[in-house]
Design a protein around this motif. Structure first.
Motif, PDB file in Angstrom:
ATOM      1  N   PHE A 109       0.811  -1.222   0.000  1.00 55.75           N
ATOM      2  CA  PHE A 109       0.000   0.000   0.000  1.00 55.75           C
ATOM      3  C   PHE A 109       0.845   1.272   0.000  1.00 55.75           C
ATOM      4  N   GLY A 110       2.157   1.147  -0.066  1.00 61.80           N
ATOM      5  CA  GLY A 110       3.013   2.310  -0.194  1.00 61.80           C
ATOM      6  C   GLY A 110       3.347   2.985   1.117  1.00 61.80           C
ATOM      7  N   THR A 111       3.836   4.201   1.016  1.00 60.73           N
ATOM      8  CA  THR A 111       4.324   4.955   2.168  1.00 60.73           C
ATOM      9  C   THR A 111       3.405   6.122   2.504  1.00 60.73           C
ATOM     10  N   ALA A 135      -8.767 -17.799 -14.817  1.00 54.15           N
ATOM     11  CA  ALA A 135      -8.990 -16.505 -14.157  1.00 54.15           C
ATOM     12  C   ALA A 135      -7.882 -15.509 -14.495  1.00 54.15           C
ATOM     13  N   THR A 136      -8.254 -14.241 -14.524  1.00 57.13           N
ATOM     14  CA  THR A 136      -7.281 -13.167 -14.754  1.00 57.13           C
ATOM     15  C   THR A 136      -6.654 -12.754 -13.424  1.00 57.13           C
ATOM     16  N   SER A 137      -5.637 -11.918 -13.519  1.00 51.63           N
ATOM     17  CA  SER A 137      -5.000 -11.383 -12.310  1.00 51.63           C
ATOM     18  C   SER A 137      -5.981 -10.526 -11.520  1.00 51.63           C
ATOM     19  N   ALA A 138      -6.849  -9.810 -12.223  1.00 46.31           N
ATOM     20  CA  ALA A 138      -7.847  -8.981 -11.546  1.00 46.31           C
ATOM     21  C   ALA A 138      -8.820  -9.853 -10.754  1.00 46.31           C
ATOM     22  N   GLU A 139      -9.168 -11.010 -11.311  1.00 46.93           N
ATOM     23  CA  GLU A 139     -10.069 -11.914 -10.595  1.00 46.93           C
ATOM     24  C   GLU A 139      -9.379 -12.533  -9.384  1.00 46.93           C
ATOM     25  N   ALA A 140      -8.078 -12.827  -9.526  1.00 47.96           N
ATOM     26  CA  ALA A 140      -7.317 -13.349  -8.387  1.00 47.96           C
ATOM     27  C   ALA A 140      -7.242 -12.300  -7.281  1.00 47.96           C
ATOM     28  N   LEU A 141      -7.021 -11.050  -7.655  1.00 46.34           N
ATOM     29  CA  LEU A 141      -6.956  -9.968  -6.674  1.00 46.34           C
ATOM     30  C   LEU A 141      -8.299  -9.795  -5.974  1.00 46.34           C
ATOM     31  N   ALA A 142      -9.386  -9.860  -6.736  1.00 48.08           N
ATOM     32  CA  ALA A 142     -10.723  -9.696  -6.165  1.00 48.08           C
ATOM     33  C   ALA A 142     -11.053 -10.800  -5.171  1.00 48.08           C
ATOM     34  N   ALA A 143     -10.437 -11.974  -5.344  1.00 44.10           N
ATOM     35  CA  ALA A 143     -10.723 -13.102  -4.462  1.00 44.10           C
ATOM     36  C   ALA A 143     -10.131 -12.921  -3.069  1.00 44.10           C
ATOM     37  N   VAL A 144      -9.129 -12.034  -2.947  1.00 39.37           N
ATOM     38  CA  VAL A 144      -8.440 -11.918  -1.652  1.00 39.37           C
ATOM     39  C   VAL A 144      -8.341 -10.493  -1.111  1.00 39.37           C
ATOM     40  N   ALA A 145      -8.723  -9.488  -1.888  1.00 40.62           N
ATOM     41  CA  ALA A 145      -8.471  -8.107  -1.448  1.00 40.62           C
ATOM     42  C   ALA A 145      -9.622  -7.156  -1.739  1.00 40.62           C
ATOM     43  N   PRO A 147     -12.704  -4.548  -0.790  1.00 44.37           N
ATOM     44  CA  PRO A 147     -13.310  -4.110  -2.049  1.00 44.37           C
ATOM     45  C   PRO A 147     -12.291  -3.481  -2.995  1.00 44.37           C
ATOM     46  N   LEU A 148     -12.504  -3.701  -4.278  1.00 40.01           N
ATOM     47  CA  LEU A 148     -11.720  -3.044  -5.315  1.00 40.01           C
ATOM     48  C   LEU A 148     -12.552  -1.914  -5.901  1.00 40.01           C
ATOM     49  N   ARG A 149     -11.883  -0.899  -6.373  1.00 43.60           N
ATOM     50  CA  ARG A 149     -12.595   0.222  -6.997  1.00 43.60           C
ATOM     51  C   ARG A 149     -11.939   0.532  -8.340  1.00 43.60           C
ATOM     52  N   TYR A 150     -12.781   0.686  -9.356  1.00 40.56           N
ATOM     53  CA  TYR A 150     -12.303   1.026 -10.700  1.00 40.56           C
ATOM     54  C   TYR A 150     -12.993   2.310 -11.159  1.00 40.56           C
ATOM     55  N   ASN A 151     -12.361   3.016 -12.098  1.00 44.43           N
ATOM     56  CA  ASN A 151     -13.047   4.172 -12.670  1.00 44.43           C
ATOM     57  C   ASN A 151     -13.744   3.760 -13.965  1.00 44.43           C
ATOM     58  N   ASN A 152     -14.337   4.725 -14.666  1.00 42.89           N
ATOM     59  CA  ASN A 152     -15.117   4.386 -15.854  1.00 42.89           C
ATOM     60  C   ASN A 152     -14.259   3.992 -17.048  1.00 42.89           C
ATOM     61  N   GLN A 153     -12.929   4.043 -16.880  1.00 39.58           N
ATOM     62  CA  GLN A 153     -12.020   3.594 -17.934  1.00 39.58           C
ATOM     63  C   GLN A 153     -11.349   2.281 -17.548  1.00 39.58           C
ATOM     64  N   ALA A 154     -11.911   1.617 -16.547  1.00 39.08           N
ATOM     65  CA  ALA A 154     -11.408   0.325 -16.077  1.00 39.08           C
ATOM     66  C   ALA A 154     -10.037   0.425 -15.435  1.00 39.08           C
ATOM     67  N   ALA A 160      -8.573  -3.231  -1.528  1.00 42.56           N
ATOM     68  CA  ALA A 160      -8.986  -3.371  -0.124  1.00 42.56           C
ATOM     69  C   ALA A 160      -9.440  -2.024   0.444  1.00 42.56           C
ATOM     70  N   GLY A 161     -10.068  -1.223  -0.419  1.00 37.49           N
ATOM     71  CA  GLY A 161     -10.603   0.061   0.016  1.00 37.49           C
ATOM     72  C   GLY A 161      -9.590   1.178   0.129  1.00 37.49           C
ATOM     73  N   TYR A 162      -8.350   0.952  -0.300  1.00 38.07           N
ATOM     74  CA  TYR A 162      -7.324   2.001  -0.213  1.00 38.07           C
ATOM     75  C   TYR A 162      -6.798   2.333  -1.613  1.00 38.07           C
ATOM     76  N   PRO A 163      -6.727   3.652  -1.905  1.00 36.81           N
ATOM     77  CA  PRO A 163      -7.239   4.772  -1.120  1.00 36.81           C
ATOM     78  C   PRO A 163      -8.752   4.926  -1.291  1.00 36.81           C
ATOM     79  N   LYS A 164      -9.344   5.710  -0.426  1.00 37.15           N
ATOM     80  CA  LYS A 164     -10.794   5.883  -0.462  1.00 37.15           C
ATOM     81  C   LYS A 164     -11.230   6.733  -1.649  1.00 37.15           C
TER      82      LYS A 164
END
Length: 227
Positions: A109-111, A135-145, A147-154, A160-164
């Protein structure tokens, strides 16, 4: 003996020197970066910037992939995930199953320097995603982390909700300076780097051009008087 007046020519050289200094200063002052999640593949003992975005990449069983949140100017200085990145250690407690694959994920999650205002980054973590063979990498990420958030350009905006808030926004270089990880460099805006739009402003360039034109006119006038 004819005496030549050198004042205008000297003035031109001085003005050109000032112009160069102004242009150099403008380039530094306007250095910018982007705040985003970058995406990485583990190749042996090193992180390699992913050639595809997580929504199209399809890892194999036993692969290790990483995500890192940071501020960087381009893909060449993007920070790499930190911490242990061994498939055997990350997926030790996740047994294999027929028709499924296991993907080890490192989520950094960085510094605090790279965090958006008012937010604090969670500690880096690892997870073993057991997903369908295709499964794609995005699906693997969704399985363990989630909520994910994307914008309208994918574009992947948060894990995991970071950043808000925010998504690949441009920031000044002074806002985020922790751009290099413990191993090296390398946006992954879903696998593609954002390019820096910095540089001298149009107004400064136009002003500099005016200085050059005036200087050239002075030189021409001097040569005319010599004739």
């Amino acid at each position: 003996m004819t005496t030549y007046r050198r004042g205008p020519a000297v003035t031109v050289l001085g003005l050109l020197g000032v112009l160069c200094a102004l242009l150099a200063g403008a380039g530094q002052a306007q250095a910018t970066g982007y705040r985003y999640w970058s995406f990485w593949d583990r190749d042996g003992s090193a992180w390699v910037y992913a050639s595809q975005g997580p929504s199209t990449a399809r890892p194999s069983d036993g692969d290790v992939q990483g995500f890192r949140f940071s501020v960087s100017e381009d893909s060449q200085d993007s920070a790499k995930p930190r911490g242990a990145a061994s498939f055997d250690s990350i997926c030790a407690a996740t047994p294999a199953r027929g028709g499924e694959k296991r993907v080890a994920l490192v989520i950094d999650f960085g510094t605090a320097q790279d965090a958006p205002s008012g937010e604090a980054p969670p500690k880096p973590r690892t997870a073993c995603a057991r997903v369908a063979d295709d499964a794609t990498s995005a699906e693997a990420l969704a399985a363990v982390a989630k909520p994910l958030r994307y914008n309208n350009q994918a574009l992947l905006c948060s894990i995991a909700g970071y950043p808000k808030t925010g998504c690949g926004e441009q920031v000044s270089s002074s806002e985020g300076t922790e751009s290099q990880g413990t191993e090296s460099k390398d946006t992954g805006k879903d696998g593609a780097a954002a390019s820096d739009g910095g540089g001298p402003s149009v107004g400064l360039i136009a002003g500099g051009a005016a200085v050059v034109v005036l200087g050239a006119a002075a030189v021409w006038q001097t040569r005319r008087r010599r004739g």
